[in-house]
Write a protein that holds these residues in place. Structure first.
Motif, PDB file in Angstrom:
ATOM      1  N   THR A  25       0.824  -1.206   0.000  1.00  0.00           N
ATOM      2  CA  THR A  25       0.000   0.000   0.000  1.00  0.00           C
ATOM      3  C   THR A  25       0.861   1.260   0.000  1.00  0.00           C
ATOM      4  OG1 THR A  25      -0.133   0.217   2.412  1.00  0.00           O
ATOM      5  CG2 THR A  25      -1.732  -1.253   1.340  1.00  0.00           C
ATOM      6  N   LEU A  26       0.258   2.370  -0.444  1.00  0.00           N
ATOM      7  CA  LEU A  26       0.957   3.654  -0.436  1.00  0.00           C
ATOM      8  C   LEU A  26       1.304   4.072   0.991  1.00  0.00           C
ATOM      9  CD1 LEU A  26      -1.170   5.591  -3.090  1.00  0.00           C
ATOM     10  CD2 LEU A  26       1.098   4.563  -3.399  1.00  0.00           C
ATOM     11  N   ARG A  27       0.413   3.789   1.921  1.00  0.00           N
ATOM     12  CA  ARG A  27       0.679   4.136   3.323  1.00  0.00           C
ATOM     13  C   ARG A  27       1.846   3.334   3.870  1.00  0.00           C
ATOM     14  NH1 ARG A  27      -2.926   2.783   8.507  1.00  0.00           N
ATOM     15  NH2 ARG A  27      -1.636   3.827  10.064  1.00  0.00           N
ATOM     16  N   ALA A  28       1.942   2.053   3.470  1.00  0.00           N
ATOM     17  CA  ALA A  28       3.063   1.231   3.918  1.00  0.00           C
ATOM     18  C   ALA A  28       4.376   1.804   3.413  1.00  0.00           C
ATOM     19  CB  ALA A  28       2.891  -0.207   3.439  1.00  0.00           C
ATOM     20  N   LEU A  29       4.416   2.200   2.150  1.00  0.00           N
ATOM     21  CA  LEU A  29       5.637   2.784   1.587  1.00  0.00           C
ATOM     22  C   LEU A  29       6.001   4.081   2.309  1.00  0.00           C
ATOM     23  CD1 LEU A  29       4.990   2.217  -2.224  1.00  0.00           C
ATOM     24  CD2 LEU A  29       6.561   0.952  -0.744  1.00  0.00           C
ATOM     25  N   HIS A  30       5.004   4.903   2.580  1.00  0.00           N
ATOM     26  CA  HIS A  30       5.258   6.153   3.308  1.00  0.00           C
ATOM     27  C   HIS A  30       5.840   5.868   4.689  1.00  0.00           C
ATOM     28  CE1 HIS A  30       4.560  10.176   4.981  1.00  0.00           C
ATOM     29  NE2 HIS A  30       4.004   9.570   6.019  1.00  0.00           N
ATOM     30  N   THR A  31       5.264   4.880   5.368  1.00  0.00           N
ATOM     31  CA  THR A  31       5.736   4.527   6.711  1.00  0.00           C
ATOM     32  C   THR A  31       7.168   4.013   6.672  1.00  0.00           C
ATOM     33  OG1 THR A  31       3.468   3.971   7.382  1.00  0.00           O
ATOM     34  CG2 THR A  31       5.271   3.115   8.741  1.00  0.00           C
ATOM     35  N   LEU A  32       7.467   3.117   5.746  1.00  0.00           N
ATOM     36  CA  LEU A  32       8.805   2.528   5.656  1.00  0.00           C
ATOM     37  C   LEU A  32       9.860   3.572   5.285  1.00  0.00           C
ATOM     38  CD1 LEU A  32       7.907  -0.839   3.894  1.00  0.00           C
ATOM     39  CD2 LEU A  32       8.434  -0.469   6.314  1.00  0.00           C
ATOM     40  N   ARG A  33       9.458   4.586   4.528  1.00  0.00           N
ATOM     41  CA  ARG A  33      10.408   5.644   4.160  1.00  0.00           C
ATOM     42  C   ARG A  33      10.722   6.571   5.332  1.00  0.00           C
ATOM     43  NH1 ARG A  33       7.472   5.905  -1.034  1.00  0.00           N
ATOM     44  NH2 ARG A  33       8.886   5.112  -2.639  1.00  0.00           N
ATOM     45  N   ASN A  34       9.816   6.634   6.298  1.00  0.00           N
ATOM     46  CA  ASN A  34       9.944   7.673   7.313  1.00  0.00           C
ATOM     47  C   ASN A  34      10.225   7.196   8.734  1.00  0.00           C
ATOM     48  OD1 ASN A  34       9.215  10.447   5.961  1.00  0.00           O
ATOM     49  ND2 ASN A  34       7.779   8.958   5.096  1.00  0.00           N
ATOM     50  N   VAL A  35      10.106   5.892   9.002  1.00  0.00           N
ATOM     51  CA  VAL A  35      10.437   5.431  10.349  1.00  0.00           C
ATOM     52  C   VAL A  35      11.952   5.487  10.561  1.00  0.00           C
ATOM     53  CG1 VAL A  35       8.417   3.954  10.670  1.00  0.00           C
ATOM     54  CG2 VAL A  35      10.478   3.031   9.556  1.00  0.00           C
TER      55      VAL A  35
END
Length: 282
Positions: A25-35
């Motif tokens: 998901t787009l949200r998963a990618l956003h999360t993985l980029r920012n944690v």
């Protein structure tokens, strides 16, 4: 598209694809980029996923063999205010995968936990199985020991709900032999290669699929088995006396009968009478 900022000191359980990498998901990618840091089951598998999407991150292993000190290391980072993502190799974390103890530790320390949802093999298998999805029981991987596996299947044989299990190709025939003893004429869907090019669903009676795979050989890879639940009237299986005695130490006969009646989908009166006999044994 706007996504909420990743929160510091929060554990993110991030679902990953179960086969088709396009399912992230787009949200998963956003999360993985920012944690701040990512803990994963196998760094090689997760590193491949991150490379596909151009994500550079600090990866650390957390798997079935990780000990308490490694969990404490994750909690230490969270207490220091870092944001942490936890991944499994495929699908939703904790579902027959590591992570449960980390979540429990987080709640004991009042550390926020959230899920970034996505693919889940058991739901995928159920939805495409052609078996009733309104009620279901997920049994994960069946016990390895013959006695334990057969006891579990015996207890589940009266559930009025679709039964879902994970299995591997090499162990399928052994599992089908046991299923055939308790569920011979019930429908079974063997689903494999979920989300991939050669995704397949093989449906039939348990006895028919046992014959088919005995002759053709078992499929390769990981499988999701979806089995028809009990339909129609049937006596409940013999009650496990030790379990019933433990329940009766904490609850009344009536409350225990209510729970077991719902579990088996059977007459509460019959179970109530059996519980009275067990209670009066001593």
């Amino acid at each position: 598209m706007h996504f909420a900022d990743v929160q510091q000191g929060t554990l993110y359980l991030v679902a990953t694809p179960i086969g088709n990498l396009g399912d992230i998901t787009l949200r998963a990618l956003h999360t993985l980029r920012n944690v701040d840091v990512i803990f994963c089951e196998d760094t090689r598998v997760s590193n491949h996923l991150l490379k596909v999407y151009g994500i550079q991150a600090s990866l650390h292993a957390y798997h079935d063999h990780s000990n308490a000190s490694e969990r404490h290391h994750i909690l230490k980072r969270l207490k220091e205010g870092q944001s942490v993502a936890l991944l499994s190799d495929a699908g939703t974390p904790l579902i027959s995968d590591p992570g449960y103890k980390v979540v429990v530790d987080c709640y004991e320390e009042n550390i926020p936990v959230t899920l970034v949802p996505g693919a889940c093999a058991l739901i995928h298998g159920l939805v495409i199985s052609g078996l009733p999805p309104d009620q279901f029981y997920f049994g994960g991987f069946l016990p390895l020991k013959d006695k334990d596996r057969r006891e579990k299947l015996r207890m589940l044989s009266c559930l009025p709900a679709s039964l879902i299990f994970y299995e591997t190709g090499p162990k399928l025939l052994k599992t089908l032999l046991d299923l055939n003893e308790f569920f011979e004429d019930r429908l079974l869907a063997v689903t494999r290669e979920l989300t991939k090019k050669f995704e397949a669903v093989h449906r039939g009676k348990v006895s028919e699929l046992l014959t088919h795979y005995t002759q053709k050989g078992p499929p390769k890879g990981e499988l999701v088995l979806v089995l028809q639940g009990q339909t129609g009237s049937q006596e409940h299986p013999p009650l496990n006396r030790d379990l019933c005695k433990k329940m009766l130490e904490k609850m009344s006969v009536k409350d225990t009968a209510d729970i077991l009646s719902h579990l088996f989908g059977q007459s509460k009166n019959s179970i109530y009478q059996d519980l009275l006999k067990i209670k009066n044994e001593d």
